[in-house]
Design an enzyme around this catalytic site. Structure first.
Site, PDB file in Angstrom:
ATOM      1  N   GLY A  83      41.656  25.103  25.743  1.00 48.81           N
ATOM      2  CA  GLY A  83      40.742  24.575  25.206  1.00 48.81           C
ATOM      3  C   GLY A  83      39.568  25.166  25.584  1.00 48.81           C
ATOM      4  N   ASP A 142      50.713  25.352  22.919  1.00 50.30           N
ATOM      5  CA  ASP A 142      50.351  23.790  22.223  1.00 50.30           C
ATOM      6  C   ASP A 142      50.108  22.786  23.451  1.00 50.30           C
ATOM      7  OD1 ASP A 142      49.802  21.767  20.665  1.00 50.30           O
ATOM      8  OD2 ASP A 142      51.523  21.823  19.716  1.00 50.30           O
ATOM      9  N   SER A 187      33.162  12.143  26.821  1.00 47.41           N
ATOM     10  CA  SER A 187      31.888  11.669  25.896  1.00 47.41           C
ATOM     11  C   SER A 187      31.351  10.901  26.129  1.00 47.41           C
ATOM     12  CB  SER A 187      33.280  11.606  24.780  1.00 47.41           C
ATOM     13  OG  SER A 187      31.925  11.577  23.509  1.00 47.41           O
ATOM     14  N   TYR A 192      39.845   8.137  19.878  1.00 51.59           N
ATOM     15  CA  TYR A 192      38.796   9.295  20.552  1.00 51.59           C
ATOM     16  C   TYR A 192      38.073   8.685  21.800  1.00 51.59           C
ATOM     17  CZ  TYR A 192      35.689  13.183  21.775  1.00 51.59           C
ATOM     18  OH  TYR A 192      34.865  14.063  22.061  1.00 51.59           O
ATOM     19  N   ALA A 193      36.903   7.551  21.665  1.00 46.64           N
ATOM     20  CA  ALA A 193      36.937   6.043  22.823  1.00 46.64           C
ATOM     21  C   ALA A 193      38.017   5.997  24.051  1.00 46.64           C
ATOM     22  CB  ALA A 193      35.919   6.095  22.328  1.00 46.64           C
ATOM     23  N   LYS A 208      39.223   9.144  26.100  1.00 45.58           N
ATOM     24  CA  LYS A 208      37.625  10.030  26.615  1.00 45.58           C
ATOM     25  C   LYS A 208      37.109   8.581  27.907  1.00 45.58           C
ATOM     26  CE  LYS A 208      37.193  13.377  24.656  1.00 45.58           C
ATOM     27  NZ  LYS A 208      37.749  15.338  25.195  1.00 45.58           N
TER      28      LYS A 208
END
Length: 239
Positions: free
Chosen positions: A13, A49, A127, A139-140, A143
């Site tokens: 990324g 990808d 994060s 997300y959490a 991460k």
């Protein structure tokens, strides 16, 4: 005497945002940078990808065909914001595939080169949201998974001269963030006001932390999570 092998670093990324800043910093430090991303990069890159395991495997095979890679930055990720009852299982699966599975796959592919060299550096981008944030279930979770993996890898790989650490950014001023939080808007100002140092972070702030952990002189730091958050985690992260 044979010339030393180039110090190669793979950044997932790495075509935009924080990843691009990391790639730029690595190049400035003197590493040979390779970027894996869906978009082209200013640095040598493979367009792939990373949510596709087979495409990821092919890209990694191609990268390693050019020689060993002893530094890895697992940066790629996506957010999928939603309340717990609104987040779909498909979104959770997509978050897992990109944010976690790609990191596991890249790490597994590169560690044989690191073991052979007796040296390696693995840095994964977690994060501040891993400590808890509304609308961030998928997300959490992913991460947080990277933090757990980092601790396991540190224990497994330390005897081979390989360190594994995580960096947890707080609010960072990237184009994606500013699209959702326009500069000067009340909501954006509220975020800035909540940061003890009184400003948003920059991609370069994160890149500086990653560069430190990639350094050969950082070999006594492993299994750690460094929050680059302007102090926002103080009082919420364990000491």
């Amino acid at each position: 005497m044979a010339d030393p092998l180039p110090e190669r670093v793979l950044v997932t990324g790495g075509a935009s945002g924080i990843g691009a800043a990391i790639a730029d910093r690595c190049a400035a430090t003197g590493y040979e940078v390779l970027v894996l991303d869906r978009q082209p990069s200013e640095h040598p890159h493979t367009v792939v990808d990373l949510a596709d395991p087979d495409a990821t495997a092919a890209a990694l095979e191609s990268a390693l065909a050019s020689g060993p890679i002893t530094r890895l930055v697992n940066n790629v990720g996506a957010v999928f914001p939603a309340a717990v009852e609104d987040a779909t299982l498909a979104e959770h699966q997509s978050a897992w595939e990109l944010n976690v599975r790609s990191a596991v796959q890249c790490t597994a592919a590169l560690t044989p080169s690191m073991r052979e060299a007796g040296f390696g550096r693995i840095v994964s981008l977690s994060s501040r949201a891993a400590l808890g944030k509304e609308m961030r279930s998928a997300y959490a979770a992913t991460k947080s998974a990277l933090i757990g993996l980092t601790r396991v890898w540190a224990l497994e790989l330390g005897e081979h001269g390989i360190t594994a650490n995580a960096v947890g950014p707080g609010p960072i001023a990237t184009p994606l963030f500013e699209e959702a939080n326009p500069p000067g808007a009340p909501r954006t100002q509220a975020i800035v006001d909540s940061v003890p140092v009184g400003r948003m972070g920059t991609p370069q702030d994160v890149a500086h932390a990653v560069d430190f952990l990639l350094d050969a002189r950082s070999g006594f730091v492993t299994g750690q999570t460094l929050y680059v958050c302007g102090g926002m985690t103080v009082g919420s992260a364990s000491v």
